[in-house]
Design an enzyme around this catalytic site. Structure first.
Site, PDB file in Angstrom:
ATOM      1  CB  CYS A 190      -0.008   2.500   5.739  1.00 54.77           C
ATOM      2  SG  CYS A 190      -0.661   0.874   5.311  1.00 54.77           S
ATOM      3  CB  CYS A 250      -4.835  -0.429   2.737  1.00 51.14           C
ATOM      4  SG  CYS A 250      -3.640  -0.755   4.038  1.00 51.14           S
ATOM      5  CB  CYS A 264      -9.927  -4.144 -10.953  1.00 56.08           C
ATOM      6  SG  CYS A 264      -9.579  -3.035 -12.319  1.00 56.08           S
ATOM      7  CB  CYS A 312      -3.695   3.461   5.963  1.00 58.82           C
ATOM      8  SG  CYS A 312      -3.652   3.169   4.175  1.00 58.82           S
ATOM      9  CB  CYS A 321      -0.889  -0.035   1.235  1.00 61.88           C
ATOM     10  SG  CYS A 321      -1.769   1.507   1.531  1.00 61.88           S
TER      11      CYS A 321
HETATM   12 ZN   LIG Z   1      -2.426   1.215   3.750  1.00 62.75          ZN
END
Ligand SMILES: [Zn+2]
Length: 120
Positions: free
Chosen positions: A38, A84, A107, A87, A35
């Site tokens: 984060c 995510c 996707c 975060c 991600c």
């Molecule tokens: Zn994250």
């Protein structure tokens, strides 16, 4: 973590990047996608596949705990939003027309992720 304008609009405002714009689309090396918000690892190169959509696509997340989903009814469509789990940054959408073994298609926005080459 400092985000670029594109990363901010995707991760925090649920934007979508233009298809075929992410360098991660053609990232075929062994590694882990994390991600961009984060740093949490979210997808592995082992589940990446060529969907033809122009967005990096995966048939499964790294594990069940790293992403969460919500129902997205924006743009007049009912879609499953993917974010995510740490975060809550928006990563992309989930569809059920993916390949085996899951039949799922995550996707993703390449700008919402960073790639880390596997050293092993
Ligand atoms: Zn994250």
């Amino acid at each position: 973590m400092l985000l670029t304008g594109d990363q901010y609009s995707i991760l925090r405002k649920e934007g979508t990047e233009y298809p075929f714009t992410s360098p991660l689309l053609n990232e075929h090396r062994k590694g882990v996608f994390n991600c961009a918000g984060c740093g949490q690892d979210v997808f592995s190169s082992q589940t990446k596949f060529e969907s033809g959509t122009g967005w990096p696509s995966f048939w499964a997340p790294l594990n069940a705990g790293v992403v969460g989903t919500t129902r997205d009814i924006s743009l007049g469509m009912i879609r499953t939003e993917v974010h995510c789990s740490r975060c809550r940054g928006h990563l992309g959408h989930l569809f059920d027309d993916g390949p085996k073994p899951t039949g799922l298609r995550y996707c993703m926005n390449g700008a919402a992720m960073a790639f880390r080459l596997s050293v092993s």
